[in-house]
Design a protein around this motif. Structure first.
Motif, short mmCIF file in Angstrom:
data_model
loop_
_atom_site.label_atom_id
_atom_site.label_comp_id
_atom_site.label_asym_id
_atom_site.label_seq_id
_atom_site.Cartn_x
_atom_site.Cartn_y
_atom_site.Cartn_z
N PRO A 225 5.88 20.18 -7.34
CA PRO A 225 6.64 18.97 -7.05
C PRO A 225 6.07 18.20 -5.84
O PRO A 225 5.45 18.78 -4.95
N TYR A 226 6.34 16.93 -5.82
CA TYR A 226 6.04 16.07 -4.67
C TYR A 226 7.15 15.03 -4.56
O TYR A 226 7.83 14.69 -5.53
N THR A 227 7.35 14.52 -3.34
CA THR A 227 8.41 13.55 -3.06
C THR A 227 7.88 12.46 -2.15
O THR A 227 7.18 12.75 -1.18
N VAL A 228 8.22 11.22 -2.44
CA VAL A 228 7.88 10.07 -1.60
C VAL A 228 9.18 9.37 -1.22
O VAL A 228 9.98 9.00 -2.09
N THR A 229 9.43 9.22 0.08
CA THR A 229 10.62 8.55 0.58
C THR A 229 10.21 7.47 1.58
O THR A 229 9.06 7.42 2.03
N GLN B 249 7.16 8.43 3.81
CA GLN B 249 6.94 9.85 4.02
C GLN B 249 6.64 10.50 2.68
O GLN B 249 7.20 10.11 1.66
N ALA B 250 5.75 11.47 2.70
CA ALA B 250 5.37 12.17 1.48
C ALA B 250 5.37 13.67 1.75
O ALA B 250 4.79 14.13 2.74
N GLY C 252 3.40 1.41 4.26
CA GLY C 252 2.69 1.99 3.13
C GLY C 252 2.81 1.13 1.88
O GLY C 252 3.59 0.17 1.82
N ARG C 253 2.03 1.52 0.90
CA ARG C 253 2.02 0.83 -0.40
C ARG C 253 1.92 1.91 -1.47
O ARG C 253 0.96 2.68 -1.49
#
Length: 233
Positions: free
Chosen positions: A109-113, A132-133, A150-151
């Motif tokens: 899993p990965y999460t981008v907030t 944040q990642a 970020g983009r």
């Protein structure tokens, strides 16, 4: 026996005198004699009235049309102008505290907030504030990245970071740079700006970096200067 003098007013029945009628009033003579209009004059007046009834509404409609169309002739400087109203489609879709989650090809899993996310166009490109990642590694460790801006390209799963970019590894290593690119689905990150790394091994300064296999391999690119710290026996 002499008769009483006759009264000027006629007597009413019962002996009461009758009221005297006022004399007729004199009608003043007009200053100028009236002239009866001829048949031709009456016909001309009737034609004039008919013409006024016909021309006046047409003239009013022409003036109103000129009033509305005049700005088109004068350009943008006209006092009246008609413009298309704002579109119902918002210029930018903004989301507060967004959270995007996914998994890679082997279900890691990965999460981008972020604090806020804006989508300026119809494509799935998001502009992030304080992104944040979080990336989970195979052994349960993690890699964490953050920056001021970020983009996020959701179709490509690519996260561009700039402005005080910091990368933290679960093993105690921290990287600092000004710009980096993270492929969140593969855990590959790279940057070509001056980089500072600090961890249990010591400190390293380089012109760029490259992180492979979710942090298992770290490569320092360009000119690098390292100060290694050995363990004391």
């Amino acid at each position: 026996m002499s008769n009483p003098p006759a009264s000027d007013a006629p007597a009413r029945a019962g002996g009461a005198p009758a009221a005297v009628l006022p004399a007729s009033r004199a009608v003043p003579v007009p200053s100028r004699p009236r002239r009866t209009p001829s048949a031709g004059q009456i016909a001309r007046r009737q034609r004039f009235v008919w013409l006024v009834k016909l021309v006046l509404p047409a003239l009013i409609m022409a003036l109103l049309g000129l009033l509305f169309l005049w700005p088109e002739f004068e350009g943008r400087e006209g006092r009246l102008s008609f413009r298309r109203g704002p579109s119902m489609t918002p210029e930018a879709l903004q989301v507060v505290a967004p959270r995007y989650q996914g998994i890679d090809e082997i279900n890691r899993p990965y999460t981008v907030t972020a604090q806020t996310a804006r989508q300026p166009g119809q494509d799935q490109i998001l502009l992030l504030d304080s992104p944040q990642a979080d990336i989970l590694l195979n052994d349960g460790a993690w890699v964490y990245l953050e920056s001021r801006e970020g983009r996020y390209d959701r179709p490509r799963q690519a996260l561009d970071l700039w402005g005080d970019v910091r990368l933290f590894h679960d093993g105690g290593t921290m990287f600092r740079t000004e710009a980096a690119v993270l492929q969140v689905d593969t855990g590959h990150a790279s940057g070509n700006r001056p980089t500072q790394a600090q961890g249990p091994f010591g400190t390293i300064e380089s012109e760029g970096f490259e992180m492979r296999d979710r942090g298992a391999v770290m490569i320092f690119t360009g000119r690098a200067h390292a100060v290694l710290e050995g363990r004391q026996q």
